[in-house]
Design a protein around this motif. Structure first.
Motif, PDB file in Angstrom:
ATOM      1  N   GLY A  80      35.955  37.287  32.351  1.00  0.00           N
ATOM      2  CA  GLY A  80      35.936  38.411  31.418  1.00  0.00           C
ATOM      3  C   GLY A  80      34.824  39.422  31.665  1.00  0.00           C
ATOM      4  O   GLY A  80      34.779  40.466  31.012  1.00  0.00           O
ATOM      5  N   ALA A  81      33.916  39.146  32.601  1.00  0.00           N
ATOM      6  CA  ALA A  81      32.802  40.075  32.871  1.00  0.00           C
ATOM      7  C   ALA A  81      33.302  41.272  33.694  1.00  0.00           C
ATOM      8  O   ALA A  81      34.429  41.277  34.201  1.00  0.00           O
ATOM      9  CB  ALA A  81      31.696  39.344  33.625  1.00  0.00           C
ATOM     10  N   VAL A 135      37.738  40.954  47.400  1.00  0.00           N
ATOM     11  CA  VAL A 135      36.882  40.461  46.315  1.00  0.00           C
ATOM     12  C   VAL A 135      37.543  40.799  44.968  1.00  0.00           C
ATOM     13  O   VAL A 135      37.576  39.971  44.050  1.00  0.00           O
ATOM     14  CB  VAL A 135      35.456  41.050  46.425  1.00  0.00           C
ATOM     15  N   ALA A 136      38.106  41.994  44.873  1.00  0.00           N
ATOM     16  CA  ALA A 136      38.778  42.406  43.631  1.00  0.00           C
ATOM     17  C   ALA A 136      39.950  41.474  43.314  1.00  0.00           C
ATOM     18  O   ALA A 136      40.191  41.138  42.150  1.00  0.00           O
ATOM     19  CB  ALA A 136      39.260  43.847  43.743  1.00  0.00           C
ATOM     20  N   ARG A 137      40.663  41.033  44.346  1.00  0.00           N
ATOM     21  CA  ARG A 137      41.800  40.115  44.106  1.00  0.00           C
ATOM     22  C   ARG A 137      41.302  38.789  43.539  1.00  0.00           C
ATOM     23  O   ARG A 137      41.911  38.210  42.648  1.00  0.00           O
ATOM     24  CB  ARG A 137      42.585  39.876  45.403  1.00  0.00           C
ATOM     25  N   ARG A 138      40.176  38.324  44.046  1.00  0.00           N
ATOM     26  CA  ARG A 138      39.602  37.081  43.504  1.00  0.00           C
ATOM     27  C   ARG A 138      39.206  37.264  42.042  1.00  0.00           C
ATOM     28  O   ARG A 138      39.376  36.375  41.211  1.00  0.00           O
ATOM     29  CB  ARG A 138      38.397  36.649  44.348  1.00  0.00           C
ATOM     30  N   ALA A 139      38.646  38.446  41.743  1.00  0.00           N
ATOM     31  CA  ALA A 139      38.176  38.712  40.374  1.00  0.00           C
ATOM     32  C   ALA A 139      39.331  38.688  39.366  1.00  0.00           C
ATOM     33  O   ALA A 139      39.140  38.327  38.207  1.00  0.00           O
ATOM     34  CB  ALA A 139      37.475  40.065  40.337  1.00  0.00           C
ATOM     35  N   GLY A 150      41.693  36.612  39.254  1.00  0.00           N
ATOM     36  CA  GLY A 150      41.859  35.213  38.840  1.00  0.00           C
ATOM     37  C   GLY A 150      40.842  34.797  37.797  1.00  0.00           C
ATOM     38  O   GLY A 150      41.013  33.762  37.145  1.00  0.00           O
ATOM     39  N   PHE A 151      39.772  35.555  37.684  1.00  0.00           N
ATOM     40  CA  PHE A 151      38.732  35.247  36.693  1.00  0.00           C
ATOM     41  C   PHE A 151      38.814  36.209  35.509  1.00  0.00           C
ATOM     42  O   PHE A 151      37.875  36.310  34.734  1.00  0.00           O
ATOM     43  CB  PHE A 151      37.345  35.314  37.350  1.00  0.00           C
ATOM     44  N   PRO A 188      44.431  46.140  44.812  1.00  0.00           N
ATOM     45  CA  PRO A 188      44.464  45.422  43.537  1.00  0.00           C
ATOM     46  C   PRO A 188      43.999  46.332  42.399  1.00  0.00           C
ATOM     47  O   PRO A 188      43.304  47.315  42.642  1.00  0.00           O
ATOM     48  CB  PRO A 188      43.472  44.277  43.759  1.00  0.00           C
ATOM     49  N   PRO A 189      44.385  46.008  41.175  1.00  0.00           N
ATOM     50  CA  PRO A 189      44.022  46.879  40.058  1.00  0.00           C
ATOM     51  C   PRO A 189      42.510  46.993  39.901  1.00  0.00           C
ATOM     52  O   PRO A 189      41.812  45.972  39.883  1.00  0.00           O
ATOM     53  CB  PRO A 189      44.623  46.180  38.825  1.00  0.00           C
TER      54      PRO A 189
END
Ligand code: GLV
Length: 326
Positions: free
Chosen positions: A148-149, A163-167, A169-170, A188-189
């Motif tokens: 959510g950060a 890195v954005a794609r990994r984010a 998932g979080f 990615p968005p």
């Protein structure tokens, strides 16, 4: 016909090395540390091709020392800031690099650093080894929430987007700053913002720009002062993108929360560097692309670039295609 003469500035992983040795007359530098400048100046004389690492500064005098036969410089890295590209282009020498294959590996590591810094993984490990773990503590080694950060990505190319794609998932909100990034439907968005806004809003700031005159000290005292006092800075790009003195001050005075660096200025970071006295810093020795598989692929791509250049063919991955006639 005599095989082309090449200098390889470090031993490559197999099978790339054997493939190279079969095809060229290779002088392979056998030591763990890079050749000195004077050695390099001597070794390049009369070469047809040079395969180097990011630790080898290849400037105009090195190219001049090689002489007119030098047909290709193949860098076993995606970043080419160690090579004087305008000089190579002026001399008509194609320069190869290794893009794409290290994207996911590097993004994994940037995320590993983000998580390690946020959740105090290194401090926790030290806490246990130093015999400080006496009980489960309600307020022991508290870190920061990742889920959510807001993550600010500076440089939204291949690695920044990974890195954005990994984010995603979080469940993170992702902002990015990249004056060169064109709107791409496959990205990615993420919200495109100005640098100042990114710095002010992000809980994590991750750097993914190449090093060039425009990005040198992109993060300095002024930018660090715009970040949240809890913010964590992650650098897996190049050390000089951050002003190390300013970063030391910001970390030491609590202007920002923490930093995680895989790259430093200089490299290696001297053991007496003030950064190494800080507890809110995690530091690793430029290993973001260091998985066995990825380093093997990088070596293979560097060999492919070199062999193509020696054969007078366009390099599969060339950073200065202007050398080729249209
Ligand atoms: C590593 O830093 C690379 O540029 O490949």
């Amino acid at each position: 016909m005599a095989k082309p003469k090449v200098f390889v500035t470090r031993r490559l992983p197999e099978p790339a090395l054997t493939q190279l040795l079969d095809r060229v007359q290779a002088d392979v530098w056998p030591h763990a540390l890079p050749p000195s400048r004077s050695t390099l100046l001597e070794k390049v004389r009369g070469l047809d091709g040079l395969l180097c690492l990011l630790t080898d500064p290849i400037d105009d005098p090195i190219m001049a020392a090689a002489g007119g036969r030098l047909k290709v410089i193949s860098n076993c890295a995606v970043g080419v800031d160690n090579i004087d590209l305008p000089a190579a282009t002026r001399r008509g020498i194609p320069v190869g690099n290794t893009p794409g294959i290290l994207t996911e590996t590097t993004a994994d590591f940037a995320f590993a650093l983000l998580m390690a810094a946020a959740r105090r993984v290194v401090a926790g490990d030290q806490f246990v080894r130093q015999g400080k773990w006496q009980t489960w503590g309600l307020t022991q080694l508290l870190g920061q929430e990742i889920s959510g950060a807001t993550l600010g990505i500076i440089g939204f190319g291949r690695i920044g987007q990974a890195v954005a794609r990994r984010a995603q998932g979080f469940n993170m909100r992702v902002l990015f700053y990249d004056p060169r990034h064109p709107a791409s439907p496959s990205a990615p968005p993420a919200e495109k913002v100005e640098l100042e806004e990114l710095l002010m809003q992000s809980d994590f700031v991750s750097l993914h720009t190449p090093l060039n005159p425009g990005t040198h000290h992109l993060i300095g005292a002024r930018q660090l002062a715009q970040m949240k006092p809890t913010a964590i800075l992650i650098n897996t790009a190049r050390g000089p993108v951050v002003d190390s003195q300013a970063l030391y001050q910001a970390l030491n005075t609590g202007q920002i929360g923490a930093a995680a660096l895989d790259v430093t200025d200089p490299e290696p970071v001297p053991l007496n560097h003030p950064l190494l006295t800080l507890e809110n810093l995690i530091i690793t020795p430029h290993i973001a692309s260091a998985s066995r598989a990825t380093r093997g692929k990088m070596a293979q791509m560097a060999v492919d670039n070199l062999l193509a250049g020696l054969a007078g063919q366009p390099l599969p991955n060339c950073v200065n295609p202007q050398v080729y006639p249209r």
